[in-house]
Design a protein around this motif. Structure first.
Motif, PDB file in Angstrom:
ATOM      1  N   PRO A  63      -6.212  -4.820  12.556  1.00  0.00           N
ATOM      2  CA  PRO A  63      -7.021  -4.238  11.505  1.00  0.00           C
ATOM      3  C   PRO A  63      -8.207  -5.075  11.073  1.00  0.00           C
ATOM      4  O   PRO A  63      -9.091  -4.574  10.419  1.00  0.00           O
ATOM      5  CB  PRO A  63      -6.033  -4.091  10.364  1.00  0.00           C
ATOM      6  CG  PRO A  63      -4.985  -5.099  10.631  1.00  0.00           C
ATOM      7  CD  PRO A  63      -4.903  -5.227  12.094  1.00  0.00           C
ATOM      8  N   VAL A 109      -0.395  -7.795  11.224  1.00  0.00           N
ATOM      9  CA  VAL A 109      -0.484  -6.692  10.266  1.00  0.00           C
ATOM     10  C   VAL A 109       0.567  -6.882   9.190  1.00  0.00           C
ATOM     11  O   VAL A 109       1.681  -7.288   9.471  1.00  0.00           O
ATOM     12  CB  VAL A 109      -0.225  -5.346  10.978  1.00  0.00           C
ATOM     13  CG1 VAL A 109      -0.184  -4.199   9.988  1.00  0.00           C
ATOM     14  CG2 VAL A 109      -1.290  -5.110  12.037  1.00  0.00           C
ATOM     15  N   GLY A 111       1.274  -6.707   4.499  1.00  0.00           N
ATOM     16  CA  GLY A 111       0.710  -6.879   3.158  1.00  0.00           C
ATOM     17  C   GLY A 111       0.369  -8.310   2.826  1.00  0.00           C
ATOM     18  O   GLY A 111      -0.687  -8.592   2.260  1.00  0.00           O
ATOM     19  N   SER A 114      -2.818  -9.295   4.567  1.00  0.00           N
ATOM     20  CA  SER A 114      -3.981  -8.642   3.946  1.00  0.00           C
ATOM     21  C   SER A 114      -4.350  -9.321   2.647  1.00  0.00           C
ATOM     22  O   SER A 114      -5.524  -9.559   2.368  1.00  0.00           O
ATOM     23  CB  SER A 114      -3.686  -7.172   3.629  1.00  0.00           C
ATOM     24  OG  SER A 114      -3.086  -6.561   4.707  1.00  0.00           O
ATOM     25  N   VAL A 357       1.262   5.614   5.311  1.00  0.00           N
ATOM     26  CA  VAL A 357       1.012   4.425   6.155  1.00  0.00           C
ATOM     27  C   VAL A 357       2.087   3.397   5.815  1.00  0.00           C
ATOM     28  O   VAL A 357       2.148   2.900   4.686  1.00  0.00           O
ATOM     29  CB  VAL A 357      -0.386   3.814   5.869  1.00  0.00           C
ATOM     30  CG1 VAL A 357      -0.597   2.547   6.704  1.00  0.00           C
ATOM     31  CG2 VAL A 357      -1.488   4.822   6.138  1.00  0.00           C
ATOM     32  N   ARG A 359       4.980   0.246   7.547  1.00  0.00           N
ATOM     33  CA  ARG A 359       5.731  -0.332   8.661  1.00  0.00           C
ATOM     34  C   ARG A 359       6.986   0.517   8.815  1.00  0.00           C
ATOM     35  O   ARG A 359       7.494   1.067   7.829  1.00  0.00           O
ATOM     36  CB  ARG A 359       6.117  -1.781   8.354  1.00  0.00           C
ATOM     37  CG  ARG A 359       5.033  -2.788   8.687  1.00  0.00           C
ATOM     38  CD  ARG A 359       5.443  -4.215   8.423  1.00  0.00           C
ATOM     39  NE  ARG A 359       5.965  -4.390   7.076  1.00  0.00           N
ATOM     40  CZ  ARG A 359       7.239  -4.529   6.777  1.00  0.00           C
ATOM     41  NH1 ARG A 359       8.148  -4.543   7.734  1.00  0.00           N
ATOM     42  NH2 ARG A 359       7.633  -4.672   5.531  1.00  0.00           N
ATOM     43  N   LYS A 364      10.912   1.732   3.517  1.00  0.00           N
ATOM     44  CA  LYS A 364       9.713   2.533   3.243  1.00  0.00           C
ATOM     45  C   LYS A 364      10.049   4.004   2.994  1.00  0.00           C
ATOM     46  O   LYS A 364       9.183   4.781   2.599  1.00  0.00           O
ATOM     47  CB  LYS A 364       8.703   2.407   4.382  1.00  0.00           C
ATOM     48  CG  LYS A 364       8.229   0.977   4.628  1.00  0.00           C
ATOM     49  CD  LYS A 364       7.328   0.458   3.506  1.00  0.00           C
ATOM     50  CE  LYS A 364       6.847  -0.950   3.785  1.00  0.00           C
ATOM     51  NZ  LYS A 364       6.003  -1.514   2.729  1.00  0.00           N
ATOM     52  N   VAL A 394       4.000   1.749  11.648  1.00  0.00           N
ATOM     53  CA  VAL A 394       3.757   0.541  12.457  1.00  0.00           C
ATOM     54  C   VAL A 394       5.093  -0.072  12.872  1.00  0.00           C
ATOM     55  O   VAL A 394       5.907  -0.421  12.021  1.00  0.00           O
ATOM     56  CB  VAL A 394       2.947  -0.495  11.645  1.00  0.00           C
ATOM     57  CG1 VAL A 394       2.627  -1.712  12.503  1.00  0.00           C
ATOM     58  CG2 VAL A 394       1.682   0.123  11.084  1.00  0.00           C
ATOM     59  N   SER A 435      -0.068   0.637  15.115  1.00  0.00           N
ATOM     60  CA  SER A 435      -0.950   0.282  13.998  1.00  0.00           C
ATOM     61  C   SER A 435      -2.369   0.740  14.305  1.00  0.00           C
ATOM     62  O   SER A 435      -2.714   0.976  15.459  1.00  0.00           O
ATOM     63  CB  SER A 435      -0.924  -1.230  13.775  1.00  0.00           C
ATOM     64  OG  SER A 435      -1.472  -1.870  14.895  1.00  0.00           O
ATOM     65  N   LEU A 436      -3.152   0.877  13.262  1.00  0.00           N
ATOM     66  CA  LEU A 436      -4.560   1.263  13.431  1.00  0.00           C
ATOM     67  C   LEU A 436      -5.428   0.061  13.100  1.00  0.00           C
ATOM     68  O   LEU A 436      -5.025  -0.810  12.338  1.00  0.00           O
ATOM     69  CB  LEU A 436      -4.914   2.385  12.456  1.00  0.00           C
ATOM     70  CG  LEU A 436      -4.220   3.724  12.642  1.00  0.00           C
ATOM     71  CD1 LEU A 436      -4.760   4.722  11.641  1.00  0.00           C
ATOM     72  CD2 LEU A 436      -4.427   4.244  14.065  1.00  0.00           C
ATOM     73  N   LEU A 441      -8.334   2.768   9.733  1.00  0.00           N
ATOM     74  CA  LEU A 441      -7.484   2.923   8.551  1.00  0.00           C
ATOM     75  C   LEU A 441      -8.329   3.311   7.324  1.00  0.00           C
ATOM     76  O   LEU A 441      -7.980   4.227   6.568  1.00  0.00           O
ATOM     77  CB  LEU A 441      -6.754   1.599   8.299  1.00  0.00           C
ATOM     78  CG  LEU A 441      -5.515   1.637   7.453  1.00  0.00           C
ATOM     79  CD1 LEU A 441      -4.470   2.577   8.034  1.00  0.00           C
ATOM     80  CD2 LEU A 441      -4.914   0.224   7.359  1.00  0.00           C
ATOM     81  N   LEU A 462       0.791  -2.459  -0.783  1.00  0.00           N
ATOM     82  CA  LEU A 462      -0.663  -2.572  -0.815  1.00  0.00           C
ATOM     83  C   LEU A 462      -1.354  -1.324  -0.305  1.00  0.00           C
ATOM     84  O   LEU A 462      -2.506  -1.065  -0.638  1.00  0.00           O
ATOM     85  CB  LEU A 462      -1.094  -3.779   0.015  1.00  0.00           C
ATOM     86  CG  LEU A 462      -0.641  -5.121  -0.558  1.00  0.00           C
ATOM     87  CD1 LEU A 462      -1.150  -6.266   0.279  1.00  0.00           C
ATOM     88  CD2 LEU A 462      -1.130  -5.279  -1.994  1.00  0.00           C
ATOM     89  N   VAL A 463      -0.633  -0.532   0.507  1.00  0.00           N
ATOM     90  CA  VAL A 463      -1.221   0.688   1.030  1.00  0.00           C
ATOM     91  C   VAL A 463      -1.719   1.560  -0.133  1.00  0.00           C
ATOM     92  O   VAL A 463      -2.807   2.135  -0.080  1.00  0.00           O
ATOM     93  CB  VAL A 463      -0.201   1.431   1.921  1.00  0.00           C
ATOM     94  CG1 VAL A 463      -0.604   2.878   2.142  1.00  0.00           C
ATOM     95  CG2 VAL A 463      -0.048   0.707   3.253  1.00  0.00           C
ATOM     96  N   GLU A 466      -4.973   0.220  -1.276  1.00  0.00           N
ATOM     97  CA  GLU A 466      -6.053   0.425  -0.307  1.00  0.00           C
ATOM     98  C   GLU A 466      -6.520   1.878  -0.341  1.00  0.00           C
ATOM     99  O   GLU A 466      -7.718   2.164  -0.258  1.00  0.00           O
ATOM    100  CB  GLU A 466      -5.551   0.044   1.092  1.00  0.00           C
ATOM    101  CG  GLU A 466      -5.273  -1.456   1.207  1.00  0.00           C
ATOM    102  CD  GLU A 466      -4.490  -1.847   2.454  1.00  0.00           C
ATOM    103  OE1 GLU A 466      -4.197  -0.968   3.299  1.00  0.00           O
ATOM    104  OE2 GLU A 466      -4.160  -3.049   2.579  1.00  0.00           O
TER     105      GLU A 466
HETATM  106  O1  LIG Z   1      -1.912   0.461  11.043  1.00  0.00           O
HETATM  107  C1  LIG Z   1      -1.843  -0.305  10.054  1.00  0.00           C
HETATM  108  C2  LIG Z   1      -0.970  -0.064   8.985  1.00  0.00           C
HETATM  109  C3  LIG Z   1      -0.936  -0.932   7.935  1.00  0.00           C
HETATM  110  N1  LIG Z   1      -1.749  -2.003   7.926  1.00  0.00           N
HETATM  111  C4  LIG Z   1      -1.741  -2.926   6.784  1.00  0.00           C
HETATM  112  O2  LIG Z   1      -0.440  -3.363   6.492  1.00  0.00           O
HETATM  113  C5  LIG Z   1      -0.346  -3.657   5.118  1.00  0.00           C
HETATM  114  C6  LIG Z   1       0.944  -3.098   4.565  1.00  0.00           C
HETATM  115  O3  LIG Z   1       1.201  -3.724   3.330  1.00  0.00           O
HETATM  116  P1  LIG Z   1       2.232  -3.179   2.264  1.00  0.00           P
HETATM  117  O4  LIG Z   1       2.161  -4.062   1.097  1.00  0.00           O
HETATM  118  O5  LIG Z   1       1.946  -1.757   1.968  1.00  0.00           O
HETATM  119  O6  LIG Z   1       3.661  -3.266   2.943  1.00  0.00           O
HETATM  120  P2  LIG Z   1       4.383  -4.363   3.889  1.00  0.00           P
HETATM  121  O7  LIG Z   1       4.167  -3.893   5.270  1.00  0.00           O
HETATM  122  O8  LIG Z   1       3.777  -5.681   3.642  1.00  0.00           O
HETATM  123  O9  LIG Z   1       5.809  -4.282   3.504  1.00  0.00           O
HETATM  124  C7  LIG Z   1      -1.564  -3.064   4.444  1.00  0.00           C
HETATM  125  O10 LIG Z   1      -2.454  -4.089   4.057  1.00  0.00           O
HETATM  126  C8  LIG Z   1      -2.187  -2.224   5.523  1.00  0.00           C
HETATM  127  O11 LIG Z   1      -3.586  -2.187   5.479  1.00  0.00           O
HETATM  128  C9  LIG Z   1      -2.597  -2.225   8.963  1.00  0.00           C
HETATM  129  O12 LIG Z   1      -3.335  -3.172   8.932  1.00  0.00           O
HETATM  130  N2  LIG Z   1      -2.631  -1.364   9.999  1.00  0.00           N
END
Ligand SMILES: O=c1ccn([C@@H]2O[C@H](COP(=O)(O)OP(=O)(O)O)[C@@H](O)[C@H]2O)c(=O)[nH]1
Ligand SMILES: O=P(O)(O)OC[C@H]1O[C@H](O[C@H]2O[C@H](CO)[C@@H](O)[C@H](O)[C@H]2O)[C@H](O)[C@@H](O)[C@@H]1O
Length: 916
Positions: A63, A109, A111, A114, A357, A359, A364, A394, A435-436, A441, A462-463, A466
């Motif tokens: 990403p 990839v 949270g 990011s 979106v 993982r 989730k 993902v 993943s994208l 995204l 974090l989704v 975002e």
């Molecule tokens: O195809 C994808 C899907 C998700 N994300 C990133 O993965 C993170 C997911 O963070 P979140 O806090 O929602 O959950 P975590 O995966 O850390 O439990 C976010 O920043 C998304 O932008 C990404 O980069 N590509």
């Protein structure tokens, strides 16, 4: 500047919170009035992107391929910046081997990655695992060099460790437990060995992280440890260097103490985390659960500031994470993102777009989300060809069977629903197991009408942030699980749902799709404001600033430690013992000579506690000490005579039971030292109150003694016990003891009612007189060691030897009730100077001639006492030969502290070892 509150008289922040808020405001103010700073930042960033040659910029990069996670290697730029070592299980990049000594780095990839990418204010280095096994030295060297350009430092974990530590302990134990999914019920990880070996690997891995941190640490660095993978790290780091400033932040929820206590290593993990100076969580609830676990599982004191243990304070607070919202907003302007948005709009023209979106993780709630969507389509046929759900799932932790099972389950449900509601040309669910990249995204977020976050538990999520950041023009709706940390910050603008309630989620989908524009706008604006002001930069800056304030924390903790007692200088105490010729050892019994019992009541321990037993390791040294001609040993306890008889009958010593009201040499009979006119009429009515509360407070018990009654709730639920104690005191004061001559003595987990005058200090004078007479002591006592876990009321024993000490107010008097849970414990001033020279003001005692009334007929001696003249005193004690020690009590009139009963064992063993 007129009206600028930071321009006139400086505002002096009084509290930590005020200081943090002021800092935040100042930063905002500086940004507003010095926009050139921002411009510089922008320029710097652009340059850095241009220089970024290490990260591959193709699709595989994940990403963040158009951006950098680091600021390059401009050492001069960083000179003034605070150095920060970010330690996380994963580096923000994963490494792919391209040859013997060549590596390609790909962004990870997730949270955590990011969020930390937004941290630009510090001179930061990342320390972590590169996600790959590198067994050979050539490969390790080459990777270390490649990562160094990105200011990343690798920790090399071999396959077995990764398997046991990461797949096993982290992802199969801690992750499900912290997300309320319980502990594994069966052997789900085929190759996973037992819990113990996983935990050993966890500790070993944490130690490996600590080794790397220690190698790169420079004085003044802040070390910021992340997440449940590294709960052991703070302790390892502090063992290396107790001055290191260590913070620890948890990205997942911290569960209720009832969940945490299931973990076999619950105490060890909590204690290791508490070694940090600052401990942070996403939400207040998680922080509260953590403090409560420390209180309930470790028996420590929770204060509004954090957790206190023996004067060491670990600050605990909520630091809700954010995102780099600007990065998302800027991305939407880029031509490639605009093209992508256009494509998507054309592709889904005439249909509302719903987006998920995640993982592909159990937490989730992806199956729940899809089932709710199915129910919505079922109940709203008119929407079937007008809405599409895009689910990005993902792949994650693909080695863990549970995750593999989830993948098949999700595929099965999606297939079934698409089969049921799809047509030849369109399906209702587009499911992507990959993943994208960042731009794709952003484009997706921008075209979405309704985002659906149905986490069963999620640290933050974090989704959802975002999505909000990318919705400035569309103002779509966010459906958000109430079990995500984000619900606490975005709850006002989102539609909150319980993901377990499929029907509620289904109807919320309908509500969101039909929501009028003005309501959407209002909700969106609310959340947009939050997301753009509570950024990842702010999050990190606040945490690190707070860590920097750890200077204060450390000083404060040291101050507190100083205010509490210094540790007993054991060697000195032993040496002076050997050099003296008439020594007196006064020892408490409970929590001094007894075996340590776990604070959490297990049935076995409770029974043992009700019948306190001498620590088995003390038997030998005590025997030796009691046999010594030049040593007199007195056990002075609140316990009754039978208990002292049972435990000490075989030794040649003095026993003072019921706070010294009964006395005997083990070779003789019991006599009483009780004041003659002790009124005990109140006993029956107090007994009734104690019985009433014992029946109603599970695992509490009471002891009926001749001169006092003791209610003990040590094994009861701590909070309930405290509430009950409070209630009990009210009952007592308004009823049975309202006019009685009694003292109420409140212990940490006990309430005792005694006749006035029943204290150890009041008894000691009489006890000493008897001892001197009985033993026919000719030489004065020249060494006193007084060790006990004495309650404040009984600390008059210390004032007996040092009359100049302030007399403490008894802890409970009529007007003072116990502190409610979570409020600070009142500090008792301890600032006093302790003369190391001769104890000039030593209380004059009975002379060597004695004043006793014959055995069995002991009467108070106060009036008969003959004042002594120099030379014939019972006590001839130099200050340096007097050692008073409080056992596990932070504030006391004693001179020194002995941490635990184990330390008492060590001390008495050493004393005994000097005797031949
Ligand atoms: O195809 C994808 C899907 C998700 N994300 C990133 O993965 C993170 C997911 O963070 P979140 O806090 O929602 O959950 P975590 O995966 O850390 O439990 C976010 O920043 C998304 O932008 C990404 O980069 N590509
Ligand atoms: O590295 P993985 O095992 O593949 O997992 C990815 C990350 O998942 C977790 O993220 C958490 O952090 C987010 C940011 O604070 C938060 O929004 C989210 O709710 C959490 O689940 C995990 O804690 C990370 O360590 C992992 O790297």
């Amino acid at each position: 500047m007129p009206g600028n509150k930071y321009n006139g008289t400086p505002v002096t922040p009084r509290t930590r919170l005020e200081r943090l808020l002021l800092n935040r405001e100042l930063r905002k103010f500086n940004r507003f009035f010095n926009p050139s700073d921002e411009l510089d930042d922008g320029l710097k960033e652009a340059e850095l992107f241009a220089n970024d040659s290490v990260l591959n910029k193709d699709e595989n990069c994940g990403p963040f391929n158009e951006e950098t996670f680091s600021e390059g290697v401009d050492g001069s730029e960083r000179l003034h910046k605070q150095r920060l070592l970010v330690v996380a299980n994963r580096l923000p990049v994963s490494a792919v081997r391209k040859g013997e000594d060549s590596w390609q780095l790909e962004m990870s990839v997730g949270g955590l990655v990011s969020a930390l990418l937004g941290v630009k204010e510090f001179d930061a280095r990342w320390i972590g695992w590169a996600g790959v096994n590198v067994p050979d030295e050539i490969g390790q060297k080459a990777l270390t060099t490649a990562l160094a350009e990105k200011r990343c430092i690798p920790v090399f974990l071999d396959e077995d460790i990764v398997h046991q530590y990461y797949n096993g302990y982290c992802n199969n134990m801690l992750w499900p437990l912290f997300h309320y999914l319980g502990l594994p019920q069966e052997d789900r990880l085929a190759t996973t060995r037992s819990f113990q070996s996983q935990f050993d690997a966890y500790k070993k891995a944490n130690q490996m992280f600590a080794d790397v941190v220690n190698k790169h640490y420079k004085e003044g660095d802040v070390v910021w440890c992340h997440d449940y993978h590294l709960m052991f790290l703070p302790k390892c780091l502090k063992e290396y260097n107790s001055k290191m400033k260590v913070g620890w932040f948890l990205h997942t929820p911290f569960p209720s103490s009832e969940i945490h206590r299931m973990l076999p290593s619950r105490s060890e993990l909590l204690r290791s985390v508490l070694a940090a100076d600052l401990v942070g969580f996403h939400t207040y609830d998680y922080a509260r659960h953590f403090v409560s676990a420390c209180t309930r599982i470790l028996g420590l004191e929770g204060t509004p500031e954090g957790v206190e243990d023996q004067g060491k304070l670990t600050r605990v607070a909520a630091f809700p994470i954010g995102i780099d919202s600007e990065r998302f907003i800027r991305a939407l302007e880029l031509p490639q993102v605009q093209d992508h948005i256009k494509e998507l709009k054309e592709r889904f023209a005439g249909r509302k777009v719903m987006l998920g979106v995640d993982r592909l993780d159990m937490i989730k709630g992806i199956p729940q989300k899809i089932l709710a969507f199915e129910e919505f389509l079922e109940e709203n046929p008119e929407w079937r060809d007008k809405v599409v759900l895009l689910q990005i799932a993902v792949p994650t932790r693909t080695d863990v069977p549970e995750y593999q099972k989830l993948t098949s389950q999700v595929h099965e449900i999606v297939g079934r629903i698409n089969g049921r509601f799809g047509t030849l040309t369109a399906v209702p669910i587009h499911h992507l197991d990959r993943s994208l990249d960042f731009h794709a995204l952003c484009a997706l977020y921008a075209v979405t009408d309704v985002a659906l976050v149905t986490s069963l538990r999620d640290g933050m999520n974090l989704v959802s942030y975002e999505f909000v950041a990318c919705q400035a023009s569309k103002k779509g709706v966010l459906i958000l699980s109430e079990f995500a940390g984000a619900a606490q910050s975005l709850g006002a603008g989102a539609i909150l749902v319980n993901p377990w309630n499929i029907s509620e989620v289904a109807s919320s989908i309908g509500y969101a799709l039909n929501m009028p524009a003005d309501e959407r706008e209002k909700r969106h604006n609310h959340n947009f404001r939050h997301v753009t002001t509570h950024t990842s930069q702010e999050w990190a800056a606040t945490f690190v600033r707070c860590s920097l304030e750890l200077n204060d924390t450390i000083v404060e903790a040291q101050l507190r430690t100083r205010q509490v007692l210094p540790l007993l200088p054991v060697n000195d105490a032993v040496e002076r013992y050997t050099q003296s010729s008439n020594r007196l050892l006064i020892l408490g019994f409970n929590a001094t000579l007894t075996e340590p019992v776990h604070t959490l009541g297990r049935r076995g321990s409770q029974i043992r506690e009700m019948e306190p037993r001498l620590h088995p390791q003390l038997k030998e040294p005590l025997k030796k000490l009691c046999k010594d001609q030049m040593t007199t040993v007195v056990v002075l306890s609140g316990s009754d005579r039978t208990i002292l008889d049972e435990n000490f009958g075989e030794y040649n010593m003095w026993l003072a039971a019921e706070n010294g009201m009964f006395l005997r040499r083990t070779t003789g009979k019991w006599m009483t030292t009780m004041p003659e006119n002790l009124n005990m009429d109140w006993v029956d009515s107090v007994k009734h109150v104690f019985e009433y509360f014992t029946e109603r407070t599970p695992r509490s018990h009471f002891e009926l003694r001749e001169t006092s009654l003791l209610w003990n709730y040590k094994y009861a639920d701590v909070e309930f016990g405290r509430l009950q104690a409070r209630d009990m005191l009210q009952h007592l004061w308004t009823g049975p003891i309202s006019n009685a001559a009694v003292d109420v003595v409140q212990g940490r987990r006990s309430v005792e009612v005694r006749a006035v005058g029943v204290t150890k200090g009041a008894a000691i004078d009489r006890i000493l007189g008897e001892i001197v007479h009985n033993q026919g002591m000719k030489a004065p006592i020249d060494y006193v060691l007084c060790v006990g876990h004495f309650l404040v009321k009984d600390e008059d024993i210390y004032t007996f030897f040092e009359p100049e000490l302030p007399i403490e107010t008894p802890p409970i008097v009529r007007c003072r009730l116990p502190e409610p849970v979570g409020l600070p414990v009142p500090k008792i001033p301890c600032g006093r100077s302790r003369s190391k020279t001769h104890l000039k003001k030593q209380r004059s005692l009975s002379t060597l001639e004695g004043n006793y009334l014959g055995s069995g007929g002991w009467r108070p001696m106060v009036d008969d006492r003959i004042s002594v003249h120099e030379g014939s005193s019972v006590l001839d004690l130099k200050g340096e030969n007097y050692f008073s020690c409080a056992v596990s009590r932070k504030r006391s009139n004693a001179r020194y502290l002995l941490g635990t009963t184990d330390d008492v064992v060590t001390l008495l063993k050493q004393l005994a070892d000097c005797l031949h």
